[in-house]
Scaffold this active site. Structure first.
Site, PDB file in Angstrom:
ATOM      1  N   MET A   1     -20.948 -22.786 -12.146  1.00 48.21           N
ATOM      2  CA  MET A   1     -20.925 -22.685 -13.609  1.00 48.21           C
ATOM      3  C   MET A   1     -20.283 -21.374 -14.046  1.00 48.21           C
ATOM      4  O   MET A   1     -19.395 -21.358 -14.904  1.00 48.21           O
ATOM      5  CB  MET A   1     -22.343 -22.814 -14.172  1.00 48.21           C
ATOM      6  CG  MET A   1     -22.440 -22.660 -15.684  1.00 48.21           C
ATOM      7  SD  MET A   1     -21.462 -23.865 -16.619  1.00 48.21           S
ATOM      8  CE  MET A   1     -22.559 -25.283 -16.619  1.00 48.21           C
TER       9      MET A   1
ATOM     10  N   ASP B   1     -22.790 -11.078 -10.221  1.00 46.56           N
ATOM     11  CA  ASP B   1     -23.865 -11.784  -9.549  1.00 46.56           C
ATOM     12  C   ASP B   1     -24.686 -10.760  -8.772  1.00 46.56           C
ATOM     13  O   ASP B   1     -24.300  -9.593  -8.666  1.00 46.56           O
ATOM     14  CB  ASP B   1     -23.316 -12.867  -8.611  1.00 46.56           C
ATOM     15  CG  ASP B   1     -24.318 -14.002  -8.402  1.00 46.56           C
ATOM     16  OD1 ASP B   1     -24.171 -15.057  -9.058  1.00 46.56           O
ATOM     17  OD2 ASP B   1     -25.251 -13.831  -7.607  1.00 46.56           O
TER      18      ASP B   1
ATOM     19  N   VAL C   1     -27.496 -17.749 -15.628  1.00 41.45           N
ATOM     20  CA  VAL C   1     -28.341 -17.750 -14.432  1.00 41.45           C
ATOM     21  C   VAL C   1     -29.211 -19.003 -14.430  1.00 41.45           C
ATOM     22  O   VAL C   1     -29.090 -19.862 -15.300  1.00 41.45           O
ATOM     23  CB  VAL C   1     -29.196 -16.455 -14.341  1.00 41.45           C
ATOM     24  CG1 VAL C   1     -28.302 -15.225 -14.312  1.00 41.45           C
ATOM     25  CG2 VAL C   1     -30.200 -16.359 -15.487  1.00 41.45           C
TER      26      VAL C   1
ATOM     27  N   LYS D   1     -34.305 -15.780 -17.105  1.00 37.35           N
ATOM     28  CA  LYS D   1     -33.312 -15.518 -18.155  1.00 37.35           C
ATOM     29  C   LYS D   1     -33.730 -14.323 -19.014  1.00 37.35           C
ATOM     30  O   LYS D   1     -32.909 -13.464 -19.345  1.00 37.35           O
ATOM     31  CB  LYS D   1     -33.105 -16.768 -19.021  1.00 37.35           C
ATOM     32  CG  LYS D   1     -32.248 -17.843 -18.353  1.00 37.35           C
ATOM     33  CD  LYS D   1     -31.999 -19.017 -19.289  1.00 37.35           C
ATOM     34  CE  LYS D   1     -31.143 -20.097 -18.643  1.00 37.35           C
ATOM     35  NZ  LYS D   1     -29.733 -19.719 -18.446  1.00 37.35           N
TER      36      LYS D   1
ATOM     37  N   HIS E   1     -24.067 -23.120 -25.085  1.00 35.09           N
ATOM     38  CA  HIS E   1     -24.290 -24.161 -24.083  1.00 35.09           C
ATOM     39  C   HIS E   1     -22.977 -24.838 -23.704  1.00 35.09           C
ATOM     40  O   HIS E   1     -22.419 -25.610 -24.470  1.00 35.09           O
ATOM     41  CB  HIS E   1     -25.294 -25.196 -24.629  1.00 35.09           C
ATOM     42  CG  HIS E   1     -25.565 -26.318 -23.676  1.00 35.09           C
ATOM     43  ND1 HIS E   1     -25.971 -27.563 -24.094  1.00 35.09           N
ATOM     44  CD2 HIS E   1     -25.483 -26.392 -22.315  1.00 35.09           C
ATOM     45  CE1 HIS E   1     -26.120 -28.348 -23.045  1.00 35.09           C
ATOM     46  NE2 HIS E   1     -25.828 -27.662 -21.960  1.00 35.09           N
TER      47      HIS E   1
ATOM     48  N   ASN F   1     -20.958 -29.358 -18.134  1.00 38.90           N
ATOM     49  CA  ASN F   1     -20.388 -29.352 -16.790  1.00 38.90           C
ATOM     50  C   ASN F   1     -19.578 -30.623 -16.531  1.00 38.90           C
ATOM     51  O   ASN F   1     -20.058 -31.701 -16.870  1.00 38.90           O
ATOM     52  CB  ASN F   1     -21.545 -29.246 -15.776  1.00 38.90           C
ATOM     53  CG  ASN F   1     -21.113 -28.617 -14.475  1.00 38.90           C
ATOM     54  OD1 ASN F   1     -20.042 -28.045 -14.372  1.00 38.90           O
ATOM     55  ND2 ASN F   1     -21.946 -28.752 -13.467  1.00 38.90           N
TER      56      ASN F   1
ATOM     57  N   ASN G   1     -28.745 -32.723 -25.659  1.00 42.08           N
ATOM     58  CA  ASN G   1     -29.798 -33.133 -24.723  1.00 42.08           C
ATOM     59  C   ASN G   1     -30.998 -33.746 -25.438  1.00 42.08           C
ATOM     60  O   ASN G   1     -31.671 -34.626 -24.892  1.00 42.08           O
ATOM     61  CB  ASN G   1     -30.230 -31.956 -23.855  1.00 42.08           C
ATOM     62  CG  ASN G   1     -29.259 -31.729 -22.714  1.00 42.08           C
ATOM     63  OD1 ASN G   1     -28.709 -32.675 -22.170  1.00 42.08           O
ATOM     64  ND2 ASN G   1     -29.021 -30.480 -22.364  1.00 42.08           N
TER      65      ASN G   1
ATOM     66  N   TYR H   1     -17.946 -35.587 -27.648  1.00 44.31           N
ATOM     67  CA  TYR H   1     -17.444 -34.493 -26.815  1.00 44.31           C
ATOM     68  C   TYR H   1     -18.421 -34.088 -25.709  1.00 44.31           C
ATOM     69  O   TYR H   1     -18.015 -33.632 -24.645  1.00 44.31           O
ATOM     70  CB  TYR H   1     -17.160 -33.260 -27.679  1.00 44.31           C
ATOM     71  CG  TYR H   1     -15.928 -33.339 -28.537  1.00 44.31           C
ATOM     72  CD1 TYR H   1     -14.838 -34.119 -28.176  1.00 44.31           C
ATOM     73  CD2 TYR H   1     -15.843 -32.610 -29.729  1.00 44.31           C
ATOM     74  CE1 TYR H   1     -13.708 -34.181 -28.969  1.00 44.31           C
ATOM     75  CE2 TYR H   1     -14.706 -32.661 -30.528  1.00 44.31           C
ATOM     76  CZ  TYR H   1     -13.642 -33.448 -30.142  1.00 44.31           C
ATOM     77  OH  TYR H   1     -12.514 -33.499 -30.921  1.00 44.31           O
TER      78      TYR H   1
END
Length: 715
Positions: A325, A344, A401, A408, A451, A454, A501, A660
Site C-alpha cells: 500500500m 518504515d 500502517v 495508528k 482512504h 487497493n 465500506n 469509482y
C-alpha cells in the site's frame, strides 16, 4: 469582421481566404450548444452568400479545438418524442452538410482536443491539419450513444470501415501520428506552424493545385465496399466488439450496425439512418445512466476545484508504512510530480514498498507508456527512510500502517512531533473513526482521513474524511493533493466505514444471508457478474481478504448494531477460522493457482463446501431475481441512509463513490440512480417484500415519504 457572434466569428485573412473561429465567450472550452450551432448556421449562410470568399480555415481561439456537444443541454432533448428528436438531429446535421457543401475549399486547423462533435466538424471540412499537441476522437460510446453529427457517415468514408469501426467502438482519443497514418488528417505540424500550414494548404486548393472537390466526393457517396467486403468487415466486427463490450453496453455494436445499414447510401440518406439509430440509443437506460455518470463526474470535479482557492500546495509528501500500500501511494505521488518520503520501521518494509513502485514503473515502460529516463526520474522522487530526519520539510503525511486504532494513534502522535506545525496528517484507514484517531493529536484540526482503494494505481477514488475537528484548510489541501495524484476525491463525513465500506458491508450481509439459506456462492457470483459487477461477492471477498472482511464486518456491526449485527455465525466466520483468507494465502471461497504469467487464477475448490456446512441453516428456493434483490436492496438502502445522515453531501457524490470505489456497474449509474430507474415507490414496495430478512431491508421513513410524493434522487 464578416460575421461576429458570441461563439463564432468569421474574419478575412488574405486573398479571399477567411477564418471561421470557434471561441465561446465566458467558457474555458468550445462546445456545441444551441448557441454555437445557431451561430454556425448563420456563419455558413454568411460565407455562402459572399461571392468574394475563396476558402475557409476553421480554427479555435482556445487551447482546445472543440470538446464536443454540451451534454448538459442536449440531455434534455433526449426526453423528447422520437420523431421530434430525429427531426432536431437532422436539422443540426444540415448545418454540417451545408458547411461541407460550400462552393469553396475548407481546412480545419486542429490546435487541441477535438472530440465528438468537435471532430465531426473537422470531418465536414475538406482538409484537416493537426497540431502535434492535439488529440482527436469520437468518445460517444462511453456515454451509451454513438456519434450523432455525421461521425458514423463521414469517418468510414474517409478512413475506411475497419479503421472507423475501431475508432468509434473504442471511443478513445487518438494521437496525431495515428490520425495521420489512417488518413483522418492530412498533415501534422508543430503548434507554432499550424496556422501557416493551414493557410498554405487552402491557398493550394484555391489555386487549383489541389482538387478539393475530388477530396470531398467520397464523403458524399456510398461506402466503397462491395457486398462481400461489407459482410466480412461488419459481421466480424460485430462479433468481436459484442464480445468486448458485453450485453450491457449496446452502443458500440449499434454503431457498427448503423455504419452497415448506411453503407449503400449517399451522405444525406446515411445521415437519416444515423439519426434513427442515435435516437434509439439515447432512449436506453444504459445511455441515461452513463450520461448521468458523466454529469455526476462533472459535478464532482467542480466541487473538488472549489477547494483549490484555500488549499495549500503540497510540494513534499511522506508516507508512513511502506509495504504494498505504501509503495503504491509513493508511486502514485512521485509519478504525478510530487516527491515523497517513504518511511518504515524496518528494511523489509522499505524493500517491499520500493519493489511495488518499481514493478508498476517497469510495467509502464514495458507497455511503452513511459520512457526509462522517466522511470528513473520517478524512482528518484521516492526517498526511502527508516528515520524522521527529513520530515521537517514535509507538507502532508499519509499514514498507511496496520489497520489498528492503537498502532495508528501511536504512529500519528509520533510523527506530529517531527513535522511543521501546519503539516497535514492524513490516515489511510478504511474503517477506523477519524475523530477517534484525532484524540491522540495535539493539532486535530490538521488531521483528516485519506482512504485509498487497493490497488492504488488502478482505483480512481480517494475518500477524504472530515473528522469532528478537521479544518477546511486540511480538507482542501488533501483534496488538492489527491487531485494532483490523478485521483477523484470525494469529501465524506466521519462514521464507521465512511461511505464506500458502510455501503459495501450490507451488500456482503445480503450475500452471507444467501449462503446461509443454502444458495451456491458460485451461482451468486455468476448472477451478480451478469448484473454488471466486475466480480461476484465471493470472489470479491477473496480479493479483499477474508481477514480484512471479517475485521470490517465486526467494525460495522459495532457501529450499526440495529441492522449490521448478526448473532449467527456466517460464511466469513468459518472461512476465517479455517484460515482460508482468500487470494493472499491461496484459498478462500475459491482456490488460487498461478497461471503461466504468474497471475493468480481462481479455480473451484469442493473442500470449501465442508467448511461452509455449519453455517447453512436452511435450504431456501430463490430465483435469480431474488438473489439480485437480496444483494442490492441492502446496498441501495444504506446509500440512502448515508445521504440522509449527511455522510455524503449529494446523490451525485454517493453514486460516483460506488462506481469509482467498488465497481458498481456504470451502465446502471450508481445505487441512487438504480433506485430511480426502478422508481422510488416501486423500490420501496420491492424492499417491503423482503422485510422478513431483517432491518437491512427496511426503507427509511424519508424514503417512504419520497415514494408517497413521487420524488426521485435525480430530476
Amino acid at each position: 469582421m464578416i460575421y461576429e457572434g458570441k461563439a463564432i466569428t468569421v474574419k478575412a485573412l488574405e486573398s479571399g481566404i477567411v477564418e471561421l473561429k470557434f471561441d465561446l465567450k465566458g467558457e474555458s472550452v468550445n462546445k456545441f450548444n444551441r448557441l454555437t450551432l445557431n451561430e454556425l448556421r448563420q456563419a455558413v449562410d454568411t460565407i455562402k452568400a459572399d461571392a468574394s470568399i475563396k476558402g475557409v480555415i476553421v480554427s479555435s481561439g482556445k487551447d482546445v479545438f472543440i470538446v464536443g456537444a454540451d451534454i448538459t443541454e442536449f440531455v434534455d432533448n433526449f426526453k423528447l418524442p422520437d420523431a421530434e428528436l430525429v427531426a432536431g438531429n437532422l436539422e443540426a446535421n444540415k448545418i454540417f452538410s451545408d458547411f461541407e457543401d460550400l462552393n469553396v475549399p475548407t481546412v480545419a486547423a486542429i490546435n487541441g482536443i477535438a472530440l465528438g462533435g468537435g471532430l465531426e466538424m473537422c470531418l465536414a471540412a475538406d482538409y484537416r491539419v493537426m497540431s502535434t499537441k492535439a488529440k482527436i476522437g469520437l468518445p460517444e460510446v462511453k456515454l451509451g450513444i454513438y456519434p450523432g453529427f455525421g461521425g458514423t457517415v463521414r469517418l468510414p468514408r474517409l478512413i475506411g470501415a475497419d479503421n472507423a469501426i475501431e475508432w468509434i467502438a473504442a471511443g478513445k482519443e487518438n494521437r496525431p501520428e495515428d490520425a495521420l497514418k489512417v488518413g483522418a488528417v492530412d498533415a501534422v505540424v508543430a503548434p507554432e506552424k499550424l496556422q501557416d500550414a493551414a493557410l498554405e494548404l487552402i491557398k493550394r486548393a484555391v489555386s487549383g493545385e489541389f482538387d478539393y472537390k475530388a477530396k470531398r466526393q467520397p464523403k458524399l457517396e456510398k461506402l466503397r465496399l462491395n457486398a462481400i467486403e461489407q459482410m466480412m468487415a461488419f459481421e466480424t466486427a460485430k462479433g468481436f466488439v459484442a464480445g468486448q463490450a458485453g450485453p450491457n453496453y449496446p452502443a458500440p455494436v449499434e454503431a457498427i450496425k448503423t455504419i452497415q445499414k448506411a453503407a449503400n447510401f449517399g451522405r444525406d440518406k446515411a445521415l437519416e439512418v444515423e439519426a434513427a439509430g442515435f435516437v434509439k440509443l439515447a432512449k436506453t437506460s444504459a445511455a441515461q445512466s452513463l450520461i448521468g455518470l458523466f454529469l455526476n463526474d462533472q459535478e464532482l470535479k467542480k466541487k473538488a476545484k472549489a477547494y483549490d482557492e484555500i488549499a495549500k500546495d503540497v510540494k513534499q509528501a511522506a508516507v508512513l508504512g511502506a509495504g504494498i500500500m505504501g509503495g503504491g501511494i509513493a508511486y502514485q505521488s512521485a509519478s504525478k510530480g510530487t516527491p515523497i518520503l517513504m518511511k518504515d520501521i524496518n528494511e523489509h518494509g522499505i524493500e517491499q514498498g520500493l519493489a511495488e513502485a518499481a514493478k508498476l514503473l517497469v510495467g509502464r515502460v514495458d507497455k511503452g507508456r513511459m520512457t526509462a529516463a522517466k522511470m528513473a526520474e520517478v524512482l528518484n522522487g521516492i526517498r526511502p527512510t527508516l528515520s524522521y530526519g527529513d520530515f521537517g520539510h514535509v507538507d502532508l503525511v499519509v499514514e498507511a500502517v496496520v489497520e489498528n486504532p492503537k498502532v495508528k494513534q501511536a504512529v500519528l502522535a509520533e510523527v506530529e512531533d517531527k513535522v511543521k506545525e501546519d503539516t497535514i496528517l492524513a490516515s489511510n484507514t478504511s474503517t477506523i473513526s477519524i475523530s477517534l484517531l484525532a484524540k491522540a493529536l495535539k493539532r486535530p484540526e490538521n488531521f483528516v482521513g485519506m482512504h485509498f482503494f487497493n490497488p492504488v494505481h488502478m482505483m480512481p477514488l480517494v475518500e477524504v474524511i472530515r473528522g469532528e475537528k478537521s479544518s477546511e484548510l486540511a480538507i482542501a489541501t488533501t483534496v488538492a493533493y489527491a487531485k494532483k495524484m490523478g485521483k477523484n476525491p470525494i469529501v465524506v463525513n466521519d462514521c464507521p466505514g465512511f461511505l464506500v465500506n458502510r455501503v459495501l458491508f450490507p451488500y456482503f450481509g445480503g450475500f452471507a444471508k444467501l449462503v446461509s439459506a443454502g444458495v451456491d456462492f458460485v451461482r451468486i457470483d455468476k448472477i451478480m457478474e451478469k448484473f454488471g459487477w466486475p466480480m461476484g461477492p465471493a470472489y470479491l471477498m477473496d480479493v479483499v481478504g477474508i481477514d480484512t472482511g471479517h475485521h470490517g464486518r465486526d467494525v460495522m456491526a459495532e457501529g450499526f448494531p440495529d441492522r449490521m449485527k448478526d448473532d449467527r455465525r456466517s460464511a466469513i466466520d468459518v472461512l476465517y477460522e479455517a484460515k482460508r483468507l482468500g487470494q493472499k494465502n491461496g484459498k478462500g471461497f475459491y482456490a488460487y493457482e498461478a497461471d503461466k504469467k504468474g497471475k493468480q487464477k481462481k479455480v473451484a475448490d469442493p473442500s470449501v463446501l465442508e467448511v461452509l456446512k455449519p453455517i447453512v441453516y436452511e435450504q431456501r428456493e430463490v430465483t435469480d431475481e431474488d438473489i439480485i434483490n437480496w444483494m442490492m436492496i441492502p446496498l441501495c438502502l444504506e446509500t440512502v441512509r448515508c445521504l440522509e445522515d449527511g455522510i455524503v453531501e449529494t446523490a451525485a457524490e454517493a453514486d460516483m463513490g460506488l462506481v469509482y470505489g467498488i465497481g458498481f456497474p456504470p451502465f446502471r449509474g450508481g445505487a441512487l440512480r438504480y433506485i430511480d430507474s426502478i422508481g422510488v415507490a416501486e423500490f420501496v414496495a420491492l424492499a417491503d417484500q423482503y422485510a422478513d430478512l431483517g432491518a437491512l431491508y427496511h426503507p427509511t421513513a424519508k424514503l417512504r415519504e419520497m415514494a408517497k410524493n413521487g420524488q426521485s434522487f435525480f430530476g
